[in-house]
Design a protein around this motif. Sequence first.
Motif, PDB file in Angstrom:
ATOM      1  N   THR A 139     -15.492   9.100 -40.216  1.00  0.00           N
ATOM      2  CA  THR A 139     -14.285   8.262 -40.652  1.00  0.00           C
ATOM      3  C   THR A 139     -14.921   7.718 -42.017  1.00  0.00           C
ATOM      4  O   THR A 139     -14.124   6.799 -42.630  1.00  0.00           O
ATOM      5  CB  THR A 139     -14.081   7.095 -39.689  1.00  0.00           C
ATOM      6  OG1 THR A 139     -15.333   6.334 -39.568  1.00  0.00           O
ATOM      7  CG2 THR A 139     -13.508   7.666 -38.428  1.00  0.00           C
ATOM      8  N   THR A 141     -15.312   7.385 -45.618  1.00  0.00           N
ATOM      9  CA  THR A 141     -14.431   8.175 -46.659  1.00  0.00           C
ATOM     10  C   THR A 141     -15.326   8.145 -48.093  1.00  0.00           C
ATOM     11  O   THR A 141     -16.290   7.232 -48.360  1.00  0.00           O
ATOM     12  CB  THR A 141     -13.250   7.320 -46.646  1.00  0.00           C
ATOM     13  OG1 THR A 141     -13.624   6.028 -47.335  1.00  0.00           O
ATOM     14  CG2 THR A 141     -12.580   7.131 -45.429  1.00  0.00           C
ATOM     15  N   SER A 170     -23.052  11.846 -44.813  1.00  0.00           N
ATOM     16  CA  SER A 170     -21.918  12.676 -44.736  1.00  0.00           C
ATOM     17  C   SER A 170     -20.484  11.561 -44.626  1.00  0.00           C
ATOM     18  O   SER A 170     -20.715  10.658 -44.172  1.00  0.00           O
ATOM     19  CB  SER A 170     -21.849  13.288 -43.061  1.00  0.00           C
ATOM     20  OG  SER A 170     -21.792  12.425 -42.006  1.00  0.00           O
ATOM     21  N   ARG A 172     -15.931  11.746 -45.655  1.00  0.00           N
ATOM     22  CA  ARG A 172     -14.955  12.628 -45.403  1.00  0.00           C
ATOM     23  C   ARG A 172     -14.181  12.460 -46.733  1.00  0.00           C
ATOM     24  O   ARG A 172     -13.876  11.544 -47.271  1.00  0.00           O
ATOM     25  CB  ARG A 172     -13.902  12.367 -44.477  1.00  0.00           C
ATOM     26  CG  ARG A 172     -12.519  13.340 -44.367  1.00  0.00           C
ATOM     27  CD  ARG A 172     -12.046  12.866 -43.116  1.00  0.00           C
ATOM     28  NE  ARG A 172     -13.036  13.357 -41.836  1.00  0.00           N
ATOM     29  CZ  ARG A 172     -12.989  14.625 -41.406  1.00  0.00           C
ATOM     30  NH1 ARG A 172     -12.365  15.723 -42.176  1.00  0.00           N
ATOM     31  NH2 ARG A 172     -13.882  14.962 -40.388  1.00  0.00           N
ATOM     32  N   PRO A 177     -10.027  12.896 -39.186  1.00  0.00           N
ATOM     33  CA  PRO A 177     -11.028  12.619 -38.255  1.00  0.00           C
ATOM     34  C   PRO A 177     -11.161  13.880 -37.328  1.00  0.00           C
ATOM     35  O   PRO A 177     -10.114  14.219 -36.852  1.00  0.00           O
ATOM     36  CB  PRO A 177     -11.046  11.523 -37.646  1.00  0.00           C
ATOM     37  CG  PRO A 177     -10.229  10.595 -38.610  1.00  0.00           C
ATOM     38  CD  PRO A 177      -9.447  11.581 -39.382  1.00  0.00           C
ATOM     39  N   GLY A 182     -13.381  19.345 -45.145  1.00  0.00           N
ATOM     40  CA  GLY A 182     -13.197  18.058 -45.835  1.00  0.00           C
ATOM     41  C   GLY A 182     -14.375  17.300 -45.767  1.00  0.00           C
ATOM     42  O   GLY A 182     -14.273  16.253 -46.087  1.00  0.00           O
ATOM     43  N   ILE A 183     -15.421  17.810 -45.130  1.00  0.00           N
ATOM     44  CA  ILE A 183     -16.709  16.888 -44.809  1.00  0.00           C
ATOM     45  C   ILE A 183     -17.684  17.289 -46.031  1.00  0.00           C
ATOM     46  O   ILE A 183     -17.712  18.254 -46.286  1.00  0.00           O
ATOM     47  CB  ILE A 183     -17.174  16.969 -43.562  1.00  0.00           C
ATOM     48  CG1 ILE A 183     -16.359  16.449 -42.372  1.00  0.00           C
ATOM     49  CG2 ILE A 183     -18.728  16.482 -43.575  1.00  0.00           C
ATOM     50  CD1 ILE A 183     -16.857  16.870 -41.049  1.00  0.00           C
ATOM     51  N   HIS A 228     -19.879  20.473 -43.437  1.00  0.00           N
ATOM     52  CA  HIS A 228     -19.975  20.498 -42.080  1.00  0.00           C
ATOM     53  C   HIS A 228     -20.981  21.578 -41.737  1.00  0.00           C
ATOM     54  O   HIS A 228     -21.690  21.462 -40.987  1.00  0.00           O
ATOM     55  CB  HIS A 228     -18.619  20.528 -41.485  1.00  0.00           C
ATOM     56  CG  HIS A 228     -18.537  20.734 -40.002  1.00  0.00           C
ATOM     57  ND1 HIS A 228     -18.969  21.988 -39.337  1.00  0.00           N
ATOM     58  CD2 HIS A 228     -18.759  19.603 -39.156  1.00  0.00           C
ATOM     59  CE1 HIS A 228     -18.827  21.560 -37.895  1.00  0.00           C
ATOM     60  NE2 HIS A 228     -18.761  20.203 -37.763  1.00  0.00           N
TER      61      HIS A 228
END
Length: 381
Positions: A139, A141, A170, A172, A177, A182-183, A228
């Motif tokens: 979560t 950002t 890491s 986002r 989530p 998108g990581i 990721h």
Amino acid sequence: MDFDFSSEQAQLKESVERFVAASYGSLENREAMRKLPGGFDNRIWEGYAELGLLGMPFAEEDGGFGGGPVETMIAMEAIGRNLALEPYLSTGVLAATAIRLGADAAQKEQLIPAIAEGTLRISLAWQEPQARYDLANITTTARPQGDAYILNGRKDLVLNGDTAGMLILSARTAGKPCEPDGITLFLVPADAQGVMISGYGSQDGGRLADVVLNDVVAQPLGPVGGGHAILERVIEAGIAAVAAEAVGSMEALHALTVDYLKTRKQFGVAISTFQTLQHKAVDMLLMLEQARSMAYYATMMVEAEDAEERRAALSAVKVQINRSARFIGQTAVQLHGGIGMTMEYIGAHHFKRLAVIETQFGDTAFHLARVTKAGGLIATT
């Protein structure tokens, strides 16, 4: 298949084991170092650099020494055998893998020499309160601002985070989530504006930290949105590393237990003469050797190209390591009696470290579910 070490690896093994054993020597020395600022002796960390351990994970063209999984296994087994406190797992394995796989040429030129010299320690911050072992449950950002990104969020249980000069986080940059897409990984100086780090001791004598990010300016490490896949490889490297560390710790605990059985007397004889206790010691040895074989398997598979095969293999490794760690730890305590849980006895500290390893990078139930989902390690017809 040849499992013998090369002459260079055998020399490394001898050097590392001699250095780490001489640096610790006794529980009293370890406890004194644990109470130092940061939880370890920086002079020993400098010794890691002089031995080449900190530059070992990196390619020679990037300023490293071109070591691989076998060399990491050798170092981690010595660390486990002596319950070493230095942040080698956080910097020399986790951060080093992220840099090796994700950093661009300029970042490698900046980071690798400082890591190899021992002047820069880096911690990986990926865990969040709600995520448990899900690497995609992020979560935190990151929104773009010019050529950089602005980070907001929180990371928990950051290994050696309170003594790191740099963090790899890491966050986002897109998606929802629990979505792997998108990581992105980011490099963040520990003293950057908006970074708040709260350090504390862990149950095994190490150090952890919680990190809060408030409008922190950061640069990506690796491709935007491609974090990721890198993070998964980093955690797999961590599993292979703690597998070797656990083998070293279990080997030491088994030796302590056998020695105790030979010296402890009841009814005028050493309790090692009791057949039931002999069987218990043999059971410990069998579990140790099963763990050792899986640590070798992890070393073989951690660089495998097939992601699904690699993922299943490392999860299977963690299942066996966890089972062996629990069995050997509990049996050692049972055979020692009350002294086995006394903090003045080194065996109790091995027990605590093995208990922490059991949940580090995923517990038994988590990894068993992954192996089951993959259909096991052997294809059925």
